[in-house]
Design an enzyme around this catalytic site. Structure first.
Site, short mmCIF file in Angstrom:
data_model
loop_
_atom_site.label_atom_id
_atom_site.label_comp_id
_atom_site.label_asym_id
_atom_site.label_seq_id
_atom_site.Cartn_x
_atom_site.Cartn_y
_atom_site.Cartn_z
N LYS A 14 0.81 -1.22 0.00
CA LYS A 14 0.00 0.00 0.00
C LYS A 14 0.84 1.28 0.00
CE LYS A 14 -4.06 -2.29 1.61
NZ LYS A 14 -3.56 -3.67 1.77
C1 LIG Z 1 -4.25 -4.74 1.37
C2 LIG Z 1 -3.50 -6.00 1.25
C3 LIG Z 1 -3.96 -7.04 0.42
C4 LIG Z 1 -5.24 -6.95 -0.36
O1 LIG Z 1 -5.20 -5.98 -1.38
P1 LIG Z 1 -6.56 -5.44 -2.05
O2 LIG Z 1 -6.14 -4.35 -2.93
O3 LIG Z 1 -7.41 -4.96 -0.90
O4 LIG Z 1 -7.20 -6.59 -2.74
C5 LIG Z 1 -3.18 -8.17 0.31
N1 LIG Z 1 -2.04 -8.32 1.02
C6 LIG Z 1 -1.58 -7.35 1.83
C7 LIG Z 1 -0.33 -7.57 2.59
C8 LIG Z 1 -2.29 -6.16 1.98
O5 LIG Z 1 -1.84 -5.20 2.78
#
Ligand SMILES: *Cc1c(COP(=O)(O)O)cnc(C)c1O
Length: 472
Positions: free
Chosen positions: A117
């Protein structure tokens, strides 16, 4: 000059707007999600030129299409300041790691909070500051997190003067590491609110307060969760980058595996594919919370109730409904807002919708998405297997993706597994898999042991509203 790129709502009633307008708005006024009126397309000549670009150049080339009301030199400067070796560990930003021919890990988790993110949020911190300065007002970001979004948003926004962050997280449901990362941020513009409930309760509160138009306007409430279009746009870049690094020519196809929660990451891949990137398959992996796997298998989308959400060892995928899914259904229906409205009305009246047997359901095969789920046992076995076979340690989310990916592997098609977090974030599960603690990346500062700062609150939208009114 007016922008070429306008954004429309999946529910069809909100007025089309430019990128910087939707950037600060979050959900559209009709309750839908913004999508581009037309997806930018890259011709084969353009794709050829893009193959030789570094991450920053590629980001400029792609994002200038989505963000065309930001002057080109401003956009370039923001991208160059965001995607640096200092912040992401190397100039690759998202390094491609080869396990064997045609089997790769795409490292998306090299940023400050060790989860993917950061890639979008580090940039969005700058985007918000630019847009707020232009608009001459302040922003109160209201968000919900199951762990990784919250810390990535807070690290990206801390100390930014025109921005306050009110971040809701489920009390007692994050890993120690995730909790520390968030709650030890003491900047005056960051407010951690710990809700006695699940992640979905947190998300529901955010949704409810966003439906309060008067409140939303009075306090300039904005969003950083993946319904914000900017996040999706920014995430398309690493699909291009990974593709160019894993192949020798643009005639080749690759497949990606994506551990999925709110459908943000995989949606970006779906859009990269629409823009002309030769992606064969997008392999969607869920954990035990398999609402999306069930949809792709049956055509029935049945969001779970808060109490039905399992607490798993890949907690960032512990969701009951996938907030970005509406954008995909919009495309699947051939961009029909009335169809989207009808299906979402079904969700309200019946708690599910069913598109099995419809043309929409058969359209899935043209979108490249295939899906399966993974369990705690699978995760542990996959971490161990990858560690023993390749001497590479992956985190539990990446392991969910790799587990499902391996069952869909095809000879001659390079397979790229998205690494969405580093193992250092999830020590307990790593110990269970390999008997040792994960290493901590040397060039990163550990979250400190200083006092944790947060408010504990019952799961009531009114309580959160009062808190924001008192602190905004
Ligand atoms: C947020 C996240 C996900 C999922 O991603 P999305 O975009 O919500 O599908 C998967 N793995 C990790 C480590 C995350 O932080």
């Amino acid at each position: 000059m007016p922008p070429d790129m306008l954004y429309i709502s999946t529910r069809g009633e909100a007025k089309p707007k430019s990128f910087t307008e939707i950037l600060l708005e979050g959900l559209a006024s009709d309750g839908g999600l913004y999508v581009p009126e037309i997806y930018p397309q890259f011709s084969s000549a353009e794709l050829l030129a893009m193959r030789g670009m570094d991450y920053r150049k590629l980001a400029v080339t792609i994002l200038s299409k989505f963000m065309d009301d930001i002057p080109g030199d401003v956009l370039r400067k923001m991208i160059n300041e965001t995607y640096t070796k200092e912040v992401f560990g190397s100039d690759d930003i998202t390094p491609l790691k080869k396990l064997e021919p045609d089997f790769f890990i795409l490292g998306l988790a090299e940023g400050p909070t060790l989860a993917f993110k950061d890639i979008a949020l580090q940039f969005i911190g700058r985007l918000f500051e630019y847009a707020l300065e232009k608009a001459g007002h302040e922003l109160n970001i209201l968000g919900a997190t199951s762990g990784d979004t919250g810390s990535a948003a807070e690290v990206a926004m801390r100390g930014r003067s025109a921005i306050r962050v009110f971040m809701l997280s489920p009390y007692g449901r994050m890993s120690d590491f995730q909790r520390k990362q968030m709650y030890t941020i003491h900047d005056a513009n960051i407010f951690n609110i710990s809700i006695k409930g699940t992640f979905d309760d947190c998300q529901d509160i955010v949704k409810k307060l966003n439906e309060d138009a008067e409140f939303k306007k009075r306090f300039n409430i904005g969003a950083v969760n993946s319904i914000n279009w900017a996040r999706i746009a920014v995430q398309t870049v690493y699909y291009f980058y990974g593709y160019f690094r894993a192949t020798n020519s643009n005639t080749e196809q690759v497949s990606f595996s994506i551990p999925t929660g709110n459908f943000g990451n995989i949606l970006a891949g779906f859009i990269a594919r629409k823009m002309g990137l030769p992606i064969r398959r997008l392999i969607l992996a869920t954990n035990e919370n398999n609402v999306l796997e069930e949809f792709f298998r049956t055509g029935i989308y049945r969001p779970r109730k808060g109490a039905e959400v399992a607490v798993t060892s890949s907690p960032s995928m512990d969701i009951s409904k996938a907030s970005n899914f509406e954008r995909y259904i919009f495309e699947l229906s051939g961009r029909k807002p009335n169809r989207v409205k009808q299906l979402w009305a079904d969700l309200v009246s019946k708690d599910f919708f069913d598109i099995s047997g419809s043309e929409d359901f058969s359209n899935i095969k043209d979108t490249g998405i295939v899906a399966d789920s993974s369990s705690h046992k699978d995760r542990i076995a996959t971490i161990k297997h990858v560690y023993e076979k390749y001497s590479v340690l992956i985190d539990p989310h990446t392991a969910d993706g790799a587990k499902v990916a391996l069952s869909y592997r095809e000879a001659g098609v390079p397979l790229l597994c998205m690494e969405t977090a580093l193992p250092a974030k999830f020590a307990e599960t790593i110990r269970e898999a390999i008997g040792n603690d994960p290493p901590y990346p040397e060039d990163r500062t550990k979250p400190s042991d200083i006092e944790e700062k947060f408010e504990v609150m019952e799961s009531h939208a009114e309580k959160v509203k009062e808190f924001i009114e008192a602190h905004a």
